[in-house]
Design a protein around this motif. Structure first.
Motif, PDB file in Angstrom:
ATOM      1  N   THR A  64       1.082  -1.216   0.004  1.00 52.16           N
ATOM      2  CA  THR A  64       0.032  -0.171  -0.086  1.00 52.16           C
ATOM      3  C   THR A  64       0.841   1.361  -0.005  1.00 52.16           C
ATOM      4  O   THR A  64       0.409   2.346  -0.189  1.00 52.16           O
ATOM      5  CB  THR A  64      -0.955   0.126   1.240  1.00 52.16           C
ATOM      6  OG1 THR A  64      -0.202  -0.121   2.460  1.00 52.16           O
ATOM      7  CG2 THR A  64      -1.977  -1.151   1.330  1.00 52.16           C
ATOM      8  N   SER A  65       2.273   1.114   0.267  1.00 47.10           N
ATOM      9  CA  SER A  65       2.991   2.222   0.180  1.00 47.10           C
ATOM     10  C   SER A  65       3.700   2.298  -0.915  1.00 47.10           C
ATOM     11  O   SER A  65       4.073   1.220  -1.448  1.00 47.10           O
ATOM     12  CB  SER A  65       3.730   2.556   1.740  1.00 47.10           C
ATOM     13  OG  SER A  65       4.777   1.322   1.651  1.00 47.10           O
ATOM     14  N   LEU A  66       4.479   3.379  -1.294  1.00 46.37           N
ATOM     15  CA  LEU A  66       5.471   3.469  -2.385  1.00 46.37           C
ATOM     16  C   LEU A  66       6.913   2.484  -1.879  1.00 46.37           C
ATOM     17  O   LEU A  66       7.248   1.787  -2.772  1.00 46.37           O
ATOM     18  CB  LEU A  66       6.138   4.878  -2.461  1.00 46.37           C
ATOM     19  CG  LEU A  66       5.050   5.890  -2.924  1.00 46.37           C
ATOM     20  CD1 LEU A  66       5.649   7.293  -2.897  1.00 46.37           C
ATOM     21  CD2 LEU A  66       4.634   5.582  -4.236  1.00 46.37           C
ATOM     22  N   THR A  67       7.021   2.398  -0.614  1.00 48.24           N
ATOM     23  CA  THR A  67       8.257   1.518   0.002  1.00 48.24           C
ATOM     24  C   THR A  67       7.936   0.109  -0.249  1.00 48.24           C
ATOM     25  O   THR A  67       8.629  -0.822  -0.558  1.00 48.24           O
ATOM     26  CB  THR A  67       8.528   1.961   1.362  1.00 48.24           C
ATOM     27  OG1 THR A  67       8.991   3.320   1.433  1.00 48.24           O
ATOM     28  CG2 THR A  67       9.631   1.076   1.948  1.00 48.24           C
ATOM     29  N   ALA A  68       6.591  -0.162  -0.029  1.00 49.49           N
ATOM     30  CA  ALA A  68       6.441  -1.581  -0.262  1.00 49.49           C
ATOM     31  C   ALA A  68       6.284  -1.941  -1.667  1.00 49.49           C
ATOM     32  O   ALA A  68       6.497  -3.112  -1.988  1.00 49.49           O
ATOM     33  CB  ALA A  68       4.910  -1.815   0.417  1.00 49.49           C
ATOM     34  N   ILE A  69       5.906  -1.247  -2.248  1.00 51.41           N
ATOM     35  CA  ILE A  69       5.681  -1.410  -3.917  1.00 51.41           C
ATOM     36  C   ILE A  69       7.066  -1.648  -4.642  1.00 51.41           C
ATOM     37  O   ILE A  69       7.324  -2.419  -5.203  1.00 51.41           O
ATOM     38  CB  ILE A  69       4.910  -0.364  -4.717  1.00 51.41           C
ATOM     39  CG1 ILE A  69       3.405  -0.319  -4.179  1.00 51.41           C
ATOM     40  CG2 ILE A  69       5.006  -0.599  -6.188  1.00 51.41           C
ATOM     41  CD1 ILE A  69       2.550   0.781  -4.849  1.00 51.41           C
ATOM     42  N   ALA A  70       8.069  -0.764  -4.176  1.00 50.77           N
ATOM     43  CA  ALA A  70       9.473  -0.991  -4.506  1.00 50.77           C
ATOM     44  C   ALA A  70      10.187  -2.130  -3.995  1.00 50.77           C
ATOM     45  O   ALA A  70      10.625  -2.802  -4.868  1.00 50.77           O
ATOM     46  CB  ALA A  70      10.211   0.469  -3.893  1.00 50.77           C
ATOM     47  N   ALA A  71       9.703  -2.510  -2.570  1.00 48.89           N
ATOM     48  CA  ALA A  71      10.405  -3.861  -2.400  1.00 48.89           C
ATOM     49  C   ALA A  71       9.563  -5.077  -2.769  1.00 48.89           C
ATOM     50  O   ALA A  71      10.212  -6.020  -3.424  1.00 48.89           O
ATOM     51  CB  ALA A  71       9.767  -3.909  -0.842  1.00 48.89           C
TER      52      ALA A  71
END
Length: 64
Positions: free
Chosen positions: A26-33
């Motif tokens: 749900t976050s940009l960090t999670a999508i990047a990961a």
């Protein structure tokens, strides 16, 4: 030419980003990961970071 390539790549990444969201990112960090875990690289062949995801999402939004 470079901008056209970036826009095409942003379009190509839509499915991968949609899958990341479907998997709970749900976050940009999670999508990047998620993209990194899937072995999907940036245009430059590098790792994804939240800011690079943000740029791709902005390009996708501008193309719709």
């Amino acid at each position: 030419m470079r901008a056209a390539n970036a826009q095409a790549r942003a379009h190509d990444l839509k499915g991968a980003i949609d899958r990341a969201r479907a998997d709970g990112a749900t976050s940009l960090t999670a999508i990047a990961a998620h993209l990194n875990a899937q072995g999907i690289t940036t245009n430059q062949g590098g790792q994804w970071h939240p800011q690079s995801v943000k740029r791709v999402l902005a390009m996708q939004q501008n193309n719709t």
